[in-house]
Design an enzyme around this catalytic site. Structure first.
Site, PDB file in Angstrom:
ATOM      1  N   GLY A 187      -5.623 -10.634  10.281  1.00 37.10           N
ATOM      2  CA  GLY A 187      -6.710 -11.442   9.712  1.00 37.10           C
ATOM      3  C   GLY A 187      -8.006 -10.702   9.443  1.00 37.10           C
ATOM      4  N   MET A 237       2.785 -13.103   4.762  1.00 37.10           N
ATOM      5  CA  MET A 237       3.989 -12.324   4.503  1.00 37.10           C
ATOM      6  C   MET A 237       5.190 -13.200   4.123  1.00 37.10           C
ATOM      7  SD  MET A 237       2.457  -9.640   4.708  1.00 37.10           S
ATOM      8  CE  MET A 237       3.173  -8.053   4.948  1.00 37.10           C
ATOM      9  N   LYS A 238       4.942 -14.305   3.451  1.00 37.19           N
ATOM     10  CA  LYS A 238       6.040 -15.161   2.980  1.00 37.19           C
ATOM     11  C   LYS A 238       5.888 -15.338   1.478  1.00 37.19           C
ATOM     12  CE  LYS A 238       8.173 -16.344   6.717  1.00 37.19           C
ATOM     13  NZ  LYS A 238       9.618 -16.190   6.887  1.00 37.19           N
ATOM     14  N   HIS A 249      -2.803  -7.160  -2.233  1.00 35.99           N
ATOM     15  CA  HIS A 249      -1.640  -6.318  -1.947  1.00 35.99           C
ATOM     16  C   HIS A 249      -2.092  -4.872  -1.753  1.00 35.99           C
ATOM     17  CE1 HIS A 249       2.577  -5.280  -1.838  1.00 35.99           C
ATOM     18  NE2 HIS A 249       2.288  -4.250  -2.609  1.00 35.99           N
TER      19      HIS A 249
HETATM   20  C1  GAR Z   1      -3.330  -6.338   4.128  1.00 40.08           C
HETATM   21  O1  GAR Z   1      -3.341  -4.945   4.041  1.00 40.08           O
HETATM   22  C2  GAR Z   1      -2.669  -6.939   2.896  1.00 40.08           C
HETATM   23  O2  GAR Z   1      -2.850  -6.186   1.745  1.00 40.08           O
HETATM   24  C3  GAR Z   1      -1.222  -6.923   3.317  1.00 40.08           C
HETATM   25  O3  GAR Z   1      -1.238  -7.310   4.660  1.00 40.08           O
HETATM   26  C4  GAR Z   1      -2.430  -6.806   5.276  1.00 40.08           C
HETATM   27  C5  GAR Z   1      -3.054  -7.916   6.081  1.00 40.08           C
HETATM   28  O4  GAR Z   1      -4.129  -7.434   6.848  1.00 40.08           O
HETATM   29  N1  GAR Z   1      -0.456  -7.834   2.510  1.00 40.08           N
HETATM   30  C6  GAR Z   1       0.749  -7.569   2.069  1.00 40.08           C
HETATM   31  O5  GAR Z   1       1.355  -6.542   2.334  1.00 40.08           O
HETATM   32  C7  GAR Z   1       1.354  -8.651   1.197  1.00 40.08           C
HETATM   33  N2  GAR Z   1       2.425  -8.151   0.430  1.00 40.08           N
HETATM   34  P1  GAR Z   1      -5.101  -8.446   7.579  1.00 40.08           P
HETATM   35  O6  GAR Z   1      -4.220  -9.482   8.295  1.00 40.08           O
HETATM   36  O7  GAR Z   1      -5.857  -7.593   8.552  1.00 40.08           O
HETATM   37  O8  GAR Z   1      -5.985  -9.086   6.550  1.00 40.08           O
END
Ligand code: GAR
Length: 187
Positions: free
Chosen positions: A14, A88-89, A107
């Site tokens: 988050g 992640m869904k 992303h």
């Molecule tokens: C982020 O780096 C975002 O780009 C990635 O998850 C991380 C969440 O970080 N999202 C993906 O890979 C979606 N395909 P956070 O929970 O610290 O914001």
């Protein structure tokens, strides 16, 4: 300024949520974070919602009617923008159509390169010169909608997965808010 009621979807840490919450305190920032949705009851990001007294909803995506539960809450809080911040869904076509309003996603790559999971590992393996992050509109294709903003940096020879992740996320924390400002600039 009338702020748009926004819902942030998370699955984990988050950090993007945290930055969005902080920026939304600025009276000129176009959104108010009215709801947080997590598909993971252990997501650390839920703490940011709790700390800031933002209502949150934990969903069980294994349940058949979970999308209807989310849609009901989105209506209740008059949500007009959903931000996927490390959610992640995959968003189903049915959900996209039923919600019918804007959904944006962040992303950790320079899309269209490296859609999907394990981005940093694949970036290193393919010996890219540059990488970064993308904020884009969500459509039916995984990480496939129109780009709103992209930020990049050059990869150093010494950079490992952890370092690339750190550098990418630092850019993400600015990119998400800048993308939101860009969307609502003329509204
Ligand atoms: C982020 O780096 C975002 O780009 C990635 O998850 C991380 C969440 O970080 N999202 C993906 O890979 C979606 N395909 P956070 O929970 O610290 O914001």
């Amino acid at each position: 300024m009338v702020k748009k009621n926004t819902c942030i979807f998370i699955s984990g840490y988050g950090s993007n949520l945290k930055y969005l919450i902080n920026n939304s305190r600025n009276e000129n920032f176009p959104i108010k974070i009215s709801l947080v949705v997590s598909n993971n009851k252990k997501a650390k990001g839920i703490l940011h919602a709790k700390k800031n007294s933002i209502p949150y909803l934990i969903i069980d995506t294994k349940k058949r009617n979970f999308e209807n539960i989310v849609l009901r809450e989105l209506r209740k809080y008059k949500i007009s923008l959903i931000c996927l911040a490390g959610y992640m869904k995959i968003i189903s076509k049915k959900f996209l159509n039923s919600y019918g309003k804007m959904i944006i996603n962040i992303h950790p790559s320079l899309l269209p390169k490296f859609r999907g999971l394990n981005t940093f590992k694949r970036v290193l393996k393919s010996k890219e010169k540059k990488t970064g992050c993308t904020v884009h509109f969500v459509n039916e294709k995984l990480d496939g909608g129109i780009k709103i903003i992209q930020k990049s940096f050059f990869i150093n020879k010494k950079d490992n997965e952890e370092i690339i992740k750190k550098k990418t996320q630092k850019l993400e924390h600015r990119a998400f808010s800048e993308a939101i400002i860009k969307i609502f600039r003329y509204n």
